[in-house]
Design a protein around this motif. Structure first.
Motif, PDB file in Angstrom:
ATOM      1  N   PHE A   1      -8.888  -9.011  -0.639  1.00 62.24           N
ATOM      2  CA  PHE A   1      -7.771  -8.712   0.257  1.00 62.24           C
ATOM      3  C   PHE A   1      -6.894  -9.940   0.525  1.00 62.24           C
ATOM      4  CE2 PHE A   1      -6.162  -8.706   4.647  1.00 62.24           C
ATOM      5  CZ  PHE A   1      -5.250  -7.678   4.551  1.00 62.24           C
ATOM      6  N   GLU A   2      -7.512 -11.057   0.918  1.00 63.08           N
ATOM      7  CA  GLU A   2      -6.730 -12.253   1.256  1.00 63.08           C
ATOM      8  C   GLU A   2      -5.908 -12.730   0.068  1.00 63.08           C
ATOM      9  OE1 GLU A   2     -10.068 -12.202   2.064  1.00 63.08           O
ATOM     10  OE2 GLU A   2      -9.875 -11.951   4.226  1.00 63.08           O
ATOM     11  N   GLN A   3      -6.516 -12.704  -1.109  1.00 58.77           N
ATOM     12  CA  GLN A   3      -5.805 -13.108  -2.324  1.00 58.77           C
ATOM     13  C   GLN A   3      -4.597 -12.203  -2.553  1.00 58.77           C
ATOM     14  OE1 GLN A   3      -7.769 -13.875  -6.316  1.00 58.77           O
ATOM     15  NE2 GLN A   3      -6.923 -11.844  -6.620  1.00 58.77           N
ATOM     16  N   ALA A   4      -4.767 -10.900  -2.370  1.00 55.18           N
ATOM     17  CA  ALA A   4      -3.680  -9.944  -2.584  1.00 55.18           C
ATOM     18  C   ALA A   4      -2.542 -10.182  -1.601  1.00 55.18           C
ATOM     19  CB  ALA A   4      -4.203  -8.512  -2.468  1.00 55.18           C
ATOM     20  N   VAL A   5      -2.866 -10.503  -0.355  1.00 58.85           N
ATOM     21  CA  VAL A   5      -1.830 -10.758   0.652  1.00 58.85           C
ATOM     22  C   VAL A   5      -1.043 -12.021   0.306  1.00 58.85           C
ATOM     23  CG1 VAL A   5      -1.431 -11.344   3.078  1.00 58.85           C
ATOM     24  CG2 VAL A   5      -3.023  -9.515   2.486  1.00 58.85           C
ATOM     25  N   VAL A   6      -1.747 -13.074  -0.100  1.00 59.78           N
ATOM     26  CA  VAL A   6      -1.078 -14.323  -0.491  1.00 59.78           C
ATOM     27  C   VAL A   6      -0.154 -14.076  -1.682  1.00 59.78           C
ATOM     28  CG1 VAL A   6      -1.474 -16.615  -1.490  1.00 59.78           C
ATOM     29  CG2 VAL A   6      -2.857 -15.834   0.431  1.00 59.78           C
TER      30      VAL A   6
ATOM     31  N   PHE B   1     -13.516  -5.311  -4.268  1.00 59.62           N
ATOM     32  CA  PHE B   1     -12.144  -4.898  -3.986  1.00 59.62           C
ATOM     33  C   PHE B   1     -11.731  -5.383  -2.595  1.00 59.62           C
ATOM     34  CE2 PHE B   1      -9.121  -1.787  -2.250  1.00 59.62           C
ATOM     35  CZ  PHE B   1      -8.116  -1.863  -3.197  1.00 59.62           C
ATOM     36  N   ASP B   2     -12.548  -5.120  -1.585  1.00 61.86           N
ATOM     37  CA  ASP B   2     -12.232  -5.542  -0.222  1.00 61.86           C
ATOM     38  C   ASP B   2     -12.229  -7.062  -0.084  1.00 61.86           C
ATOM     39  OD1 ASP B   2     -11.997  -2.903   0.571  1.00 61.86           O
ATOM     40  OD2 ASP B   2     -14.041  -2.790   1.356  1.00 61.86           O
TER      41      ASP B   2
ATOM     42  N   ASP C   1      -2.010  -4.066   2.515  1.00 56.16           N
ATOM     43  CA  ASP C   1      -1.172  -4.014   3.703  1.00 56.16           C
ATOM     44  C   ASP C   1      -1.636  -5.141   4.615  1.00 56.16           C
ATOM     45  OD1 ASP C   1       0.213  -3.521   6.004  1.00 56.16           O
ATOM     46  OD2 ASP C   1      -0.426  -1.444   6.212  1.00 56.16           O
ATOM     47  N   PRO C   2      -0.845  -6.217   4.737  1.00 61.90           N
ATOM     48  CA  PRO C   2      -1.276  -7.355   5.548  1.00 61.90           C
ATOM     49  C   PRO C   2      -1.619  -6.985   6.989  1.00 61.90           C
ATOM     50  CG  PRO C   2       0.679  -7.923   4.296  1.00 61.90           C
ATOM     51  CD  PRO C   2       0.449  -6.453   4.109  1.00 61.90           C
ATOM     52  N   GLU C   3      -1.049  -5.902   7.476  1.00 64.81           N
ATOM     53  CA  GLU C   3      -1.296  -5.477   8.856  1.00 64.81           C
ATOM     54  C   GLU C   3      -2.598  -4.694   9.010  1.00 64.81           C
ATOM     55  OE1 GLU C   3       0.800  -6.536  11.219  1.00 64.81           O
ATOM     56  OE2 GLU C   3       1.886  -7.527   9.601  1.00 64.81           O
ATOM     57  N   ARG C   4      -3.159  -4.214   7.904  1.00 62.40           N
ATOM     58  CA  ARG C   4      -4.376  -3.397   7.969  1.00 62.40           C
ATOM     59  C   ARG C   4      -5.437  -3.919   7.001  1.00 62.40           C
ATOM     60  NH1 ARG C   4      -2.391   2.160   6.481  1.00 62.40           N
ATOM     61  NH2 ARG C   4      -4.596   2.498   6.247  1.00 62.40           N
TER      62      ARG C   4
ATOM     63  N   ARG D   1       0.817  -1.214   0.000  1.00 58.00           N
ATOM     64  CA  ARG D   1       0.000   0.000   0.000  1.00 58.00           C
ATOM     65  C   ARG D   1       0.856   1.274   0.000  1.00 58.00           C
ATOM     66  NH1 ARG D   1      -4.624  -0.058   4.074  1.00 58.00           N
ATOM     67  NH2 ARG D   1      -5.477  -1.487   2.547  1.00 58.00           N
ATOM     68  N   ASP D   2       2.053   1.225   0.580  1.00 54.95           N
ATOM     69  CA  ASP D   2       2.901   2.425   0.586  1.00 54.95           C
ATOM     70  C   ASP D   2       3.483   2.713  -0.801  1.00 54.95           C
ATOM     71  OD1 ASP D   2       4.495   0.160   0.789  1.00 54.95           O
ATOM     72  OD2 ASP D   2       6.054   1.171   1.944  1.00 54.95           O
ATOM     73  N   VAL D   3       3.437   1.728  -1.714  1.00 61.35           N
ATOM     74  CA  VAL D   3       3.885   1.908  -3.094  1.00 61.35           C
ATOM     75  C   VAL D   3       2.714   2.258  -3.994  1.00 61.35           C
ATOM     76  CG1 VAL D   3       4.868   0.706  -5.103  1.00 61.35           C
ATOM     77  CG2 VAL D   3       5.842   0.351  -2.839  1.00 61.35           C
TER      78      VAL D   3
END
Length: 86
Positions: A70-75, A66-67, A54-57, A46-48
């Protein structure tokens, strides 16, 4: 009759093109290389990329597609980071 979901979503392959796009922070090329839909969250941090993960948020709600991605994006983010180190 029950409808089964697509198995391809669970079997994304981390290709050299995906790793290259991840390292270059290229959102469009990364989405293309991974076969992500336009409404799916980017595995870039997310900072890029503001639409990254952001796995922490995790998102507060799971009401949008979109929401829900999230899990797919983290993996994918973890797999791409691991592939980048190799």
């Amino acid at each position: 009759m029950k409808r089964r979901g697509s198995k391809s979503k669970n079997r994304m392959v981390i290709t050299p093109a995906a790793v290259e796009a991840f390292q270059a922070n290229d959102v469009k090329a990364l989405h293309r290389a991974l076969g992500l839909r336009p409404w799916e969250m980017s595995p870039l941090p997310r900072d890029v990329e503001p639409l990254g993960c952001d796995p922490e948020r995790p998102p507060n709600s799971r009401t949008t597609l979109f929401d829900q991605s999230f899990e797919q994006a983290v993996v994918l983010q973890r797999a791409l980071m691991e592939a980048s180190r190799a």
